[in-house]
Design a protein around this motif. Structure first.
Motif, PDB file in Angstrom:
ATOM      1  N   CYS A   1       0.828  -1.209   0.000  1.00  0.00           N
ATOM      2  CA  CYS A   1       0.000   0.000   0.000  1.00  0.00           C
ATOM      3  C   CYS A   1       0.866   1.264   0.000  1.00  0.00           C
ATOM      4  O   CYS A   1       1.644   1.483   0.929  1.00  0.00           O
ATOM      5  CB  CYS A   1      -0.917  -0.010   1.225  1.00  0.00           C
ATOM      6  SG  CYS A   1      -1.988   1.436   1.289  1.00  0.00           S
ATOM      7  N   PRO A   2       0.703   2.127  -1.012  1.00  0.00           N
ATOM      8  CA  PRO A   2       1.527   3.337  -1.090  1.00  0.00           C
ATOM      9  C   PRO A   2       0.962   4.534  -0.313  1.00  0.00           C
ATOM     10  O   PRO A   2       1.563   5.609  -0.325  1.00  0.00           O
ATOM     11  CB  PRO A   2       1.542   3.635  -2.593  1.00  0.00           C
ATOM     12  CG  PRO A   2       0.201   3.150  -3.059  1.00  0.00           C
ATOM     13  CD  PRO A   2      -0.088   1.926  -2.224  1.00  0.00           C
ATOM     14  N   VAL A   3      -0.185   4.380   0.347  1.00  0.00           N
ATOM     15  CA  VAL A   3      -0.822   5.533   1.001  1.00  0.00           C
ATOM     16  C   VAL A   3      -1.012   5.331   2.509  1.00  0.00           C
ATOM     17  O   VAL A   3      -1.920   5.892   3.106  1.00  0.00           O
ATOM     18  CB  VAL A   3      -2.172   5.876   0.320  1.00  0.00           C
ATOM     19  CG1 VAL A   3      -1.951   6.440  -1.075  1.00  0.00           C
ATOM     20  CG2 VAL A   3      -3.098   4.678   0.284  1.00  0.00           C
ATOM     21  N   LYS A   4      -0.126   4.569   3.125  1.00  0.00           N
ATOM     22  CA  LYS A   4      -0.243   4.361   4.574  1.00  0.00           C
ATOM     23  C   LYS A   4      -0.094   5.676   5.334  1.00  0.00           C
ATOM     24  O   LYS A   4      -0.899   5.980   6.214  1.00  0.00           O
ATOM     25  CB  LYS A   4       0.778   3.326   5.052  1.00  0.00           C
ATOM     26  CG  LYS A   4       0.469   1.907   4.585  1.00  0.00           C
ATOM     27  CD  LYS A   4       1.385   0.876   5.179  1.00  0.00           C
ATOM     28  CE  LYS A   4       2.753   0.842   4.599  1.00  0.00           C
ATOM     29  NZ  LYS A   4       2.894   0.317   3.261  1.00  0.00           N
TER      30      LYS A   4
ATOM     31  N   ALA B   1      -0.659  -7.102   7.453  1.00  0.00           N
ATOM     32  CA  ALA B   1       0.370  -7.550   6.517  1.00  0.00           C
ATOM     33  C   ALA B   1       0.831  -8.955   6.885  1.00  0.00           C
ATOM     34  O   ALA B   1       0.595  -9.429   7.991  1.00  0.00           O
ATOM     35  CB  ALA B   1       1.549  -6.585   6.532  1.00  0.00           C
ATOM     36  N   ASN B   2       1.531  -9.592   5.943  1.00  0.00           N
ATOM     37  CA  ASN B   2       2.091 -10.920   6.171  1.00  0.00           C
ATOM     38  C   ASN B   2       3.441 -10.872   6.868  1.00  0.00           C
ATOM     39  O   ASN B   2       3.970 -11.900   7.256  1.00  0.00           O
ATOM     40  CB  ASN B   2       2.262 -11.667   4.843  1.00  0.00           C
ATOM     41  CG  ASN B   2       0.938 -11.960   4.198  1.00  0.00           C
ATOM     42  OD1 ASN B   2       0.548 -11.239   3.290  1.00  0.00           O
ATOM     43  ND2 ASN B   2       0.248 -12.978   4.649  1.00  0.00           N
TER      44      ASN B   2
ATOM     45  N   GLY C   1     -19.434   0.795   8.625  1.00  0.00           N
ATOM     46  CA  GLY C   1     -18.580   1.530   9.557  1.00  0.00           C
ATOM     47  C   GLY C   1     -17.108   1.273   9.343  1.00  0.00           C
ATOM     48  O   GLY C   1     -16.270   1.914   9.949  1.00  0.00           O
ATOM     49  N   ALA C   2     -16.768   0.348   8.465  1.00  0.00           N
ATOM     50  CA  ALA C   2     -15.369   0.062   8.158  1.00  0.00           C
ATOM     51  C   ALA C   2     -14.989   0.702   6.834  1.00  0.00           C
ATOM     52  O   ALA C   2     -15.792   0.760   5.908  1.00  0.00           O
ATOM     53  CB  ALA C   2     -15.140  -1.446   8.078  1.00  0.00           C
ATOM     54  N   ILE C   3     -13.754   1.167   6.783  1.00  0.00           N
ATOM     55  CA  ILE C   3     -13.168   1.649   5.533  1.00  0.00           C
ATOM     56  C   ILE C   3     -11.986   0.734   5.253  1.00  0.00           C
ATOM     57  O   ILE C   3     -11.108   0.574   6.099  1.00  0.00           O
ATOM     58  CB  ILE C   3     -12.702   3.109   5.633  1.00  0.00           C
ATOM     59  CG1 ILE C   3     -13.882   4.027   5.955  1.00  0.00           C
ATOM     60  CG2 ILE C   3     -12.013   3.537   4.341  1.00  0.00           C
ATOM     61  CD1 ILE C   3     -13.487   5.468   6.240  1.00  0.00           C
ATOM     62  N   VAL C   4     -11.991   0.110   4.085  1.00  0.00           N
ATOM     63  CA  VAL C   4     -10.930  -0.807   3.699  1.00  0.00           C
ATOM     64  C   VAL C   4     -10.134  -0.165   2.575  1.00  0.00           C
ATOM     65  O   VAL C   4     -10.710   0.299   1.594  1.00  0.00           O
ATOM     66  CB  VAL C   4     -11.501  -2.167   3.254  1.00  0.00           C
ATOM     67  CG1 VAL C   4     -10.393  -3.091   2.753  1.00  0.00           C
ATOM     68  CG2 VAL C   4     -12.278  -2.808   4.396  1.00  0.00           C
ATOM     69  N   ILE C   5      -8.802  -0.171   2.739  1.00  0.00           N
ATOM     70  CA  ILE C   5      -7.910   0.378   1.726  1.00  0.00           C
ATOM     71  C   ILE C   5      -7.185  -0.795   1.081  1.00  0.00           C
ATOM     72  O   ILE C   5      -6.390  -1.479   1.738  1.00  0.00           O
ATOM     73  CB  ILE C   5      -6.883   1.354   2.346  1.00  0.00           C
ATOM     74  CG1 ILE C   5      -7.548   2.386   3.263  1.00  0.00           C
ATOM     75  CG2 ILE C   5      -6.051   2.006   1.250  1.00  0.00           C
ATOM     76  CD1 ILE C   5      -8.678   3.179   2.648  1.00  0.00           C
ATOM     77  N   THR C   6      -7.460  -1.036  -0.204  1.00  0.00           N
ATOM     78  CA  THR C   6      -6.833  -2.157  -0.902  1.00  0.00           C
ATOM     79  C   THR C   6      -6.877  -1.948  -2.412  1.00  0.00           C
ATOM     80  O   THR C   6      -7.794  -1.314  -2.924  1.00  0.00           O
ATOM     81  CB  THR C   6      -7.532  -3.490  -0.548  1.00  0.00           C
ATOM     82  OG1 THR C   6      -6.793  -4.567  -1.137  1.00  0.00           O
ATOM     83  CG2 THR C   6      -8.971  -3.535  -1.012  1.00  0.00           C
ATOM     84  N   ALA C   7      -5.888  -2.523  -3.083  1.00  0.00           N
ATOM     85  CA  ALA C   7      -5.903  -2.591  -4.544  1.00  0.00           C
ATOM     86  C   ALA C   7      -6.313  -3.989  -4.990  1.00  0.00           C
ATOM     87  O   ALA C   7      -6.429  -4.254  -6.181  1.00  0.00           O
ATOM     88  CB  ALA C   7      -4.524  -2.253  -5.097  1.00  0.00           C
TER      89      ALA C   7
END
Length: 155
Positions: free
Chosen positions: A14-17, A35-36, A70-76
């Motif tokens: 993720c480039p926008v942490k 993350a793994n 209520g959740a926002i998920v950031i993913t590609a």
């Protein structure tokens, strides 16, 4: 009472942490960085590092099991986005593009087509490089998503 807003970052690539931390800090939101492997994070009580096992889709499974209204998920990751949208989460790509009920079907079809074209050798390039414009669009989209969820929670 409405659920507390939380942000889940599919963090390995993720480039926008940093941008996410900035917005979350401004609104007092909890952030889960999934993350793994170990990632170095700011030492803030509202940022939680979640290191999952190396199993296939372990990070995706952890996020999807918690994502909902209520959740926002950031993913590609389009398949992860599909799972989270289905469960009522707000999902944003790092470029600021929202994944929605209306767009996720096309996104999945496009992803599958591109994967097939890459495997057949017809397409050899990847996505275009991440740009300052993408970063700016992401910041605006995340801010809008937070405010929309806050308004909905206030009703």
């Amino acid at each position: 009472m409405a659920a507390e807003i939380a942000i889940y970052i599919d963090a390995d690539a993720c480039p926008v942490k940093d941008e996410t931390y900035r917005v979350a800090g401004r609104y007092g939101l909890r952030v889960y960085v999934v993350a793994n492997s170990f990632l170095n994070l700011p030492r803030e009580p509202w940022i939680e590092r979640v290191v999952v096992g190396d199993g296939f889709d372990a990070a995706d499974d952890w996020i999807a099991s918690r994502a909902g209204p209520g959740a926002i998920v950031i993913t590609a990751d389009v398949p992860l986005a599909s799972r989270c949208v289905r469960d009522g989460a707000t999902v944003l790509a790092p470029t600021g593009k929202p994944f929605t009920d209306a767009s996720i079907g096309l996104a999945l079809a496009t992803r599958n087509l591109m994967q097939d074209l890459r495997e057949s050798g017809l397409v050899t390039g990847g996505p275009k490089p991440f740009s300052a414009r993408d970063r700016s669009a992401y910041l605006g989209a995340l801010d809008q998503a937070v405010n929309r969820l806050r308004r909905a929670a206030a009703r």
